[in-house]
Design a protein around this motif. Structure first.
Motif, short mmCIF file in Angstrom:
data_model
loop_
_atom_site.label_atom_id
_atom_site.label_comp_id
_atom_site.label_asym_id
_atom_site.label_seq_id
_atom_site.Cartn_x
_atom_site.Cartn_y
_atom_site.Cartn_z
N LEU A 90 0.81 -1.23 0.00
CA LEU A 90 0.00 0.00 0.00
C LEU A 90 0.84 1.27 0.00
O LEU A 90 0.51 2.23 -0.70
CB LEU A 90 -0.89 0.01 1.24
CG LEU A 90 -2.37 -0.27 1.00
CD1 LEU A 90 -3.09 -0.46 2.31
CD2 LEU A 90 -3.03 0.87 0.21
N ILE A 91 1.90 1.30 0.77
CA ILE A 91 2.69 2.52 0.87
C ILE A 91 3.41 2.80 -0.45
O ILE A 91 3.41 3.94 -0.95
CB ILE A 91 3.70 2.45 2.04
CG1 ILE A 91 2.95 2.20 3.36
CG2 ILE A 91 4.54 3.72 2.13
CD1 ILE A 91 1.89 3.21 3.71
N SER A 92 3.96 1.75 -1.05
CA SER A 92 4.61 1.92 -2.35
C SER A 92 3.59 2.36 -3.40
O SER A 92 3.85 3.25 -4.21
CB SER A 92 5.29 0.61 -2.76
OG SER A 92 5.90 0.76 -4.02
N MET A 93 2.41 1.75 -3.36
CA MET A 93 1.37 2.11 -4.33
C MET A 93 0.98 3.57 -4.21
O MET A 93 0.80 4.27 -5.22
CB MET A 93 0.13 1.24 -4.10
CG MET A 93 0.23 -0.12 -4.79
SD MET A 93 -0.98 -1.33 -4.21
CE MET A 93 -2.38 -0.30 -3.94
N LEU A 94 0.88 4.06 -2.98
CA LEU A 94 0.53 5.48 -2.78
C LEU A 94 1.69 6.38 -3.21
O LEU A 94 1.50 7.39 -3.89
CB LEU A 94 0.18 5.75 -1.31
CG LEU A 94 -1.11 5.10 -0.80
CD1 LEU A 94 -1.25 5.31 0.71
CD2 LEU A 94 -2.33 5.67 -1.52
N ALA A 95 2.90 5.99 -2.81
CA ALA A 95 4.07 6.83 -3.10
C ALA A 95 4.30 6.99 -4.60
O ALA A 95 4.86 7.99 -5.05
CB ALA A 95 5.31 6.25 -2.42
N HIS A 96 3.89 5.98 -5.38
CA HIS A 96 4.10 6.05 -6.83
C HIS A 96 2.86 6.49 -7.60
O HIS A 96 2.87 6.51 -8.82
CB HIS A 96 4.58 4.68 -7.35
CG HIS A 96 5.99 4.37 -6.95
ND1 HIS A 96 7.08 4.86 -7.63
CD2 HIS A 96 6.49 3.67 -5.90
CE1 HIS A 96 8.19 4.44 -7.04
NE2 HIS A 96 7.86 3.73 -5.98
N ASN A 97 1.78 6.80 -6.90
CA ASN A 97 0.55 7.19 -7.59
C ASN A 97 0.57 8.69 -7.88
O ASN A 97 0.66 9.50 -6.97
CB ASN A 97 -0.65 6.84 -6.70
CG ASN A 97 -1.98 7.10 -7.37
OD1 ASN A 97 -2.13 8.06 -8.14
ND2 ASN A 97 -2.95 6.26 -7.09
N PRO A 98 0.51 9.07 -9.17
CA PRO A 98 0.58 10.50 -9.52
C PRO A 98 -0.47 11.34 -8.78
O PRO A 98 -0.19 12.49 -8.42
CB PRO A 98 0.32 10.53 -11.03
CG PRO A 98 0.57 9.15 -11.51
CD PRO A 98 0.34 8.21 -10.35
N ALA A 99 -1.65 10.77 -8.53
CA ALA A 99 -2.72 11.53 -7.88
C ALA A 99 -2.47 11.75 -6.39
O ALA A 99 -3.17 12.54 -5.74
CB ALA A 99 -4.06 10.82 -8.08
N MET A 100 -1.47 11.06 -5.83
CA MET A 100 -1.22 11.15 -4.39
C MET A 100 0.01 12.01 -4.04
O MET A 100 0.42 12.06 -2.89
CB MET A 100 -1.05 9.74 -3.80
CG MET A 100 -2.30 8.88 -3.84
SD MET A 100 -3.61 9.48 -2.75
CE MET A 100 -4.85 9.96 -3.95
#
Lengths: 107, 421
Positions: B232-242
């Motif tokens: 989850l943290i990696s997914m958020l850190a790499h999400n342009p919208a976040m």
């Protein structure tokens, strides 16, 4: 009674007779079609009866019936241009033979 | 010794107290699990009820199943947005009032921002990930039961519910495993206030939540530098919208993921043991026919109802079931009551492993805020049930369970359990 064809994400096919006037979800649940749970009972509020309508049937079935249905589909990772919640599709003779595919994750 | 509290006094009070004086939000009622007599009267006599004063100010109670569905699916009128007070009755839990701090997150957002934030998190519970998790959950659950005593008492919450759910959450977040007890602590601290045995002051709560933020900011920074990974943290850190997430937004989202991914399933796992103990014939039925696990799991989640309520705020005047709700009013949807509504659920007080349409319950909520992790939660509870049914002849709760004094987290602190070979 119209026959509705449900195809799961691993290509299992279930053909069920659904009484006209019932929702297609209701027909699936009554016939224990795996992958159509209908947790909310038909309020377009849980997304557990999501289907992809076969291209050949898109025109007859139509798009989302309500804002609620549209919003629930928008939140699905498996939304496609022909996505519907099957609880919002009413079975009629005109839909005899309707083909619906279930997205991955509903099994 | 019975695992249940004596409710003679509450039954009498619920029968005689004027409805105008009902307040079903008081934590004491949850600590002794005394809600049902009060909810039963509200459902029968005043299903949409105005409480003029409580620890959390005045609020409406919605107590019937279908009324809850109607409110839950009308987010245009009944907002959960943090700018309107968010989604729990106690304003201090998520807002900067009294000693609380602002913890905005997508459960406390209306569309369109809600959709962006929710969909940044949803891939973690995508089918491919669930498949990947099942073997891990199985292995951990087997290991855990291999290490538990048979024929002697132990605290099920501490030795089963907490370890299993905390390990799962650590996996979802790829959180350093040796530090995972911190997750349980942060989860508990989020939903409490001073005076309930967990924190002594507001400052202490704030300080612990800031420690949580700092810890996760480091994880974010680390993961941002590495290629994307399926946590989850990696997914958020790499999400342009976040990328514009402020520290306030980040801690808000973290506590939602931590509480949502931990406390809820913890309570269902504890409730599972209580249900199996109180309804031994149902346990035997499932033991004899393992196919029933598919209805037993949603039945546990209904019977326990790990989240007692979700709150909304009316953003316009509206008449609902003959009552005039005003703009700004707080509304509590009591899932705990709706899941005991005899008009929708047959024999609603009973735990019935082969209940028809067991999935038709309120515990995950309905509408755009429906529980994101419900499939994962069900998988965790399913594996737990399968292992218990395989190994034991009986699960016995041997004393009174200690419950969380909360109208939100409907769960347990201690549950003395004895497993029988």
């Amino acid at each position: 009674m119209p026959k509705i064809v449900f195809i799961s994400s691993n290509d299992d096919e279930h053909i069920v007779d659904v009484e006209s006037g019932l929702s297609v979800m209701e027909g699936a649940v009554q016939n224990l079609v795996r992958g159509i749970d209908g947790d909310c009972g038909g309020a377009a509020a849980c997304g557990t009866c999501h289907v992809h309508v076969d291209q050949a049937w898109v025109e007859k079935v139509g798009g989302p019936a309500t804002d609620m249905e549209r919003q629930m589909l928008d939140l699905s990772d498996f939304k496609c241009p022909t996505s519907r919640l099957s609880c919002q599709i009413t079975a009629t003779e005109a839909l005899d033979g309707l083909v619906l595919r279930m997205p991955e994750g509903q099994h | 010794m019975t695992p249940l509290h004596d409710l003679t006094h509450d039954r009498e009070l619920a029968r005689t107290l004027p409805l105008a004086d009902f307040d079903v939000s008081h934590p004491d009622l949850y600590q002794r699990d005394a809600l049902e007599p009060y909810f039963a009267r509200l459902r029968a006599e005043e299903p949409v009820h105005w409480c003029r004063d409580s620890l959390y100010g005045p609020y409406w109670s919605i107590t019937k199943f279908n009324d809850i569905v109607a409110i839950d699916t009308n987010h245009q009128v009944f907002s959960s947005d943090h700018t309107n007070g968010s989604f729990v009755l106690d304003d201090t839990t998520l807002n900067a009032v009294e000693g609380g701090i602002h913890l905005p997150n997508f459960l406390g957002m209306d569309p369109p921002t809600h959709d962006v934030h929710r969909m940044a998190c949803s891939p973690i519970v995508a089918p491919a990930n669930l498949l990947r998790f099942e073997a891990l959950i199985r292995e951990r659950t087997k290991d855990l039961f291999d290490g538990l005593p048979v024929g002697e008492d132990f605290n099920w919450v501490e030795r089963v519910s907490i370890p299993l759910t905390t390990m799962m959450l650590a996996t979802l977040l790829d959180f350093p495993f040796e530090d995972r007890a911190k997750l349980t602590r942060w989860s508990d601290v989020t939903t409490t206030r001073p005076g309930y045995g967990l924190v002594d002051t507001w400052e202490q709560r704030t300080q612990e939540l800031m420690e949580c933020l700092g810890y996760f900011q480091n994880l974010w920074d680390e993961r941002k530098k590495l290629p994307p990974r399926p946590d989850l943290i990696s997914m958020l850190a790499h999400n342009p919208a976040m990328q514009d997430l402020t520290p306030t937004d980040f801690i808000g989202m973290l506590v939602l993921l931590i509480v949502g991914g931990n406390d809820t399933t913890r309570s269902s796992m504890s409730g599972a043991a209580l249900a199996m103990s109180l309804y031994p014939q149902e346990f035997q039925k499932a033991k004899a026919n393992r196919a029933l696990v598919s209805s037993m799991v949603p039945e546990i989640i209904r019977w326990q109802t790990p989240i007692a309520h979700m709150r909304r705020t009316a953003i316009q005047d509206i008449e609902f079931r003959g009552k005039q709700i005003r703009k700004g009013d707080k509304i509590a949807m009591w899932y705990l009551s709706g899941n005991r509504d005899p008009e929708v659920i047959d024999r609603p007080l009973d735990f019935v492993v082969d209940r028809p349409r067991a999935r038709h319950h309120l515990s995950f909520g309905f509408g755009i805020h429906r529980c994101l992790g419900n499939r994962l939660a069900e998988m965790q509870v399913r594996v737990l049930c399968e292992e218990v049914l395989e190994r034991y002849s009986r699960v016995e709760v041997t004393g009174t369970a200690v419950r969380v004094p909360s109208n939100l987290i409907h769960g347990f602190i201690e549950m003395p359990v004895r497993l029988h070979a």
